[in-house]
Design a protein around this motif. Structure first.
Motif, short mmCIF file in Angstrom:
data_model
loop_
_atom_site.label_atom_id
_atom_site.label_comp_id
_atom_site.label_asym_id
_atom_site.label_seq_id
_atom_site.Cartn_x
_atom_site.Cartn_y
_atom_site.Cartn_z
N TRP A 18 -24.27 -9.76 -6.41
CA TRP A 18 -23.21 -8.87 -6.15
C TRP A 18 -23.47 -7.90 -6.32
N ARG A 19 -22.19 -6.47 -5.71
CA ARG A 19 -22.61 -5.19 -6.01
C ARG A 19 -21.47 -4.82 -6.10
N PHE A 20 -21.26 -4.05 -7.14
CA PHE A 20 -19.63 -3.34 -7.79
C PHE A 20 -19.52 -2.61 -5.90
N PHE A 21 -18.27 -2.62 -5.63
CA PHE A 21 -17.91 -1.98 -5.15
C PHE A 21 -15.90 -2.01 -4.62
N LEU A 22 -15.46 -0.02 -4.98
CA LEU A 22 -14.20 0.45 -4.95
C LEU A 22 -14.16 0.31 -4.23
N PRO A 23 -12.15 -0.33 -3.29
CA PRO A 23 -11.94 -0.11 -1.61
C PRO A 23 -11.77 1.62 -1.56
N HIS A 24 -12.95 2.37 -1.16
CA HIS A 24 -12.82 3.60 -0.87
C HIS A 24 -12.51 3.12 0.64
N GLY A 25 -12.15 4.67 0.88
CA GLY A 25 -12.01 4.77 2.27
C GLY A 25 -10.03 4.28 2.68
N MET A 26 -9.83 4.13 1.78
CA MET A 26 -8.03 3.52 1.88
C MET A 26 -7.67 4.99 2.20
N ALA A 27 -6.22 5.10 2.35
CA ALA A 27 -5.03 6.17 3.12
C ALA A 27 -5.05 5.98 1.56
N LEU A 28 -4.67 6.83 1.60
CA LEU A 28 -4.47 7.13 -0.58
C LEU A 28 -3.16 7.72 -0.87
N GLU A 29 -1.83 8.71 0.63
CA GLU A 29 -1.40 9.55 0.39
C GLU A 29 0.16 8.60 1.06
N ASN A 30 -0.66 7.94 2.66
CA ASN A 30 0.34 8.31 3.70
C ASN A 30 0.63 6.63 4.38
N HIS A 31 -0.13 5.49 2.92
CA HIS A 31 -0.11 4.49 3.30
C HIS A 31 0.59 3.83 3.84
N ARG A 32 0.90 2.53 3.68
CA ARG A 32 2.59 1.89 4.12
C ARG A 32 3.16 0.77 3.28
N SER A 33 2.04 0.18 3.09
CA SER A 33 2.06 -0.99 2.35
C SER A 33 0.54 -1.35 1.30
N THR A 72 -0.43 -5.59 15.22
CA THR A 72 -0.49 -4.72 16.13
C THR A 72 0.84 -5.77 17.49
N LEU A 73 0.72 -7.00 17.39
CA LEU A 73 1.64 -8.09 17.27
C LEU A 73 2.54 -7.53 17.36
N ASN A 74 2.96 -7.29 16.04
CA ASN A 74 4.21 -7.05 15.62
C ASN A 74 5.05 -5.45 15.11
N GLY A 75 4.01 -4.73 16.14
CA GLY A 75 4.76 -3.79 16.59
C GLY A 75 4.10 -2.33 16.19
N VAL A 76 2.61 -2.62 15.31
CA VAL A 76 1.62 -0.64 14.81
C VAL A 76 0.81 -0.73 15.79
N PRO A 77 0.77 0.24 16.36
CA PRO A 77 0.16 1.07 16.72
C PRO A 77 -1.39 0.44 15.90
N PRO A 78 -2.40 0.18 16.86
CA PRO A 78 -3.60 0.30 16.60
C PRO A 78 -4.33 1.07 15.63
N GLU A 79 -4.18 2.64 15.77
CA GLU A 79 -3.80 3.43 14.83
C GLU A 79 -3.85 3.65 14.26
N GLN A 80 -2.63 2.72 13.82
CA GLN A 80 -2.31 3.47 12.79
C GLN A 80 -2.14 1.29 11.19
N GLN A 124 5.36 -7.61 6.80
CA GLN A 124 4.52 -6.30 6.37
C GLN A 124 5.16 -5.14 6.95
N ALA A 125 4.98 -5.37 8.81
CA ALA A 125 5.52 -4.39 9.34
C ALA A 125 6.97 -3.48 9.65
N GLY A 126 7.51 -4.80 9.10
CA GLY A 126 9.38 -4.00 8.99
C GLY A 126 8.58 -3.68 7.64
N MET A 127 8.71 -4.36 6.49
CA MET A 127 9.00 -3.76 5.54
C MET A 127 8.31 -2.27 4.64
#
Length: 378
Positions: free
Chosen positions: A127-142, A174-182, A325-328
């Motif tokens: 096992w390796r300790f691993f925090l969720p680095h690299g997430m959007a920290l400010e402009n995330h949606r859910s 993406t199938l529910n309307g979220v652009p792939p890059e988002q 999730q996409a809508g909310m």
């Protein structure tokens, strides 16, 4: 974390005392503490899969966050006076460093729990300790609540959002309307165990969830809050162990239909979680990888018809959950129950649309083949 006139005060394993931070330059803390929080070296045993210095490792993950938050440029990281120092691009908001430090402060609670588990001989050698680095920290949606990150995400990809699980869910968004890059903005992940482990380690990791509960609750509190302090981002709870943990860890703070009678929080159940006086809408969902097991003919003695039938059922539930999730995420002020109803109408159980998505994404048929298979099965 206490903040006064540009002073960031951290205590505990990571750092002690107060360290000064300007608007675009940040002192993360002492080298040993930062190394632990960033799982450095990320992918070395005796030989490094990809040799990266501590400075490069920190920059790598902070750059991922900047990119997923929509900011151009790269951070500069240096080691000086025994400390790890970061300079952000000028275009990054002045409070971004505070978000990074708040995340790392919660990470300290996770690291403390990991050390405690190791002292109790409950930590596995692989096992390796691993925090969720690299997430959007400010402009995330859910927020996504999951079990644990696969070890490949740390040891090979060095990207918390690079796995079969996250790739599949991104495709559903993406199938529910979220652009792939988002899609990464919707996949801000909190795992019950911040432990990079083999994919089959779930049963061994489940006893550790209690130790990590303070860390998980802290992360949910932090990442569920929108810029409008009274509003919350929606959260999806993936998989039965996660849904069970949620009901147990929060008790009466978590309300959902059936709670009073002891009914388990199930797939497509809708709940409301009280987080510091804010209401967080939570939807129960299948684990993104469950469909590969549910649709495996070997699970039913080689019966492919049964496997397809159950797989289509799971696919329908997954499409509805990703739709919600996409809508909310797009509009957290919407009525969660109303949005769920609309998504169920968009992806009716057993419909041709659901069937075709199953055969295309799971059985790898082309659209015309999938349509023909669904028509013949109806």
């Amino acid at each position: 974390m206490n903040k006064m006139k540009g002073i960031l005060c951290l205590v505990g394993l990571f750092s002690s005392g107060c360290i000064w931070s300007s608007s675009n330059e940040l002192v993360l803390g002492p080298i040993p503490g930062v190394s632990q929080l960033y799982s450095y070296p990320n992918n070395c045993n005796e030989i490094c899969f990809e040799a990266m210095s501590l400075e490069q490792t920190v920059a790598h993950y902070l750059d991922q966050s900047l990119q997923r938050d929509g900011y151009a440029g790269q951070v500069q990281v240096r080691l000086e006076d025994g400390l790890v120092k970061v300079r952000f691009p000028d275009a990054v908001p002045a409070d971004y460093g505070a978000r990074v430090m708040a995340f790392l402060e919660e990470g300290q609670a996770g690291l403390a729990a990991a050390h405690q588990l190791n002292d109790q001989h409950l930590w596995a050698y692989n096992w390796r300790f691993f925090l969720p680095h690299g997430m959007a920290l400010e402009n995330h949606r859910s927020v996504e609540l999951l079990h644990f990150p696969p070890d490949d995400s740390l040891m090979q990809a060095q990207d918390y959002l690079k796995s079969k699980t996250t790739d599949r869910w991104a495709a559903l968004l993406t199938l529910n309307g979220v652009p792939p890059e988002q899609t990464s903005a919707y996949q801000t992940i909190v795992d019950l165990a911040p432990v990079a482990a083999p994919a089959n380690a779930g049963s061994k990791l489940s006893p550790t969830y209690t130790a990590f509960t303070p860390y998980v609750k802290g992360m949910i509190h932090q990442w569920s809050q929108t810029k409008q302090s009274a509003q919350s981002y929606p959260m999806v709870a993936f998989g039965q162990p996660v849904r069970q943990w949620l009901a147990q860890a929060y008790g009466q703070q978590f309300q959902y239909a059936g709670a009073a009678t002891g009914k388990a929080f199930a797939t497509l159940d809708l709940g409301a979680l009280d987080v510091g006086g804010r209401s967080v809408a939570v939807l129960g969902a299948n684990h993104p990888s469950q469909i590969w097991y549910a649709a495996d003919p070997d699970e039913y003695g080689g019966d492919s018809v049964k496997a397809d039938k159950i797989g289509i059922q799971v696919m329908g539930q997954d499409l509805v959950a990703a739709c919600w999730q996409a809508g909310m995420g797009d509009n957290p002020a919407m009525d969660p129950a109303g949005e769920l109803q609309q998504c169920q109408q968009r992806w009716p159980s057993g419909s041709a649309a659901v069937c075709e998505q199953f055969y295309q994404s799971i059985r790898r048929l082309n659209p015309s083949e999938a349509a023909e298979r669904c028509q013949s099965a109806s």
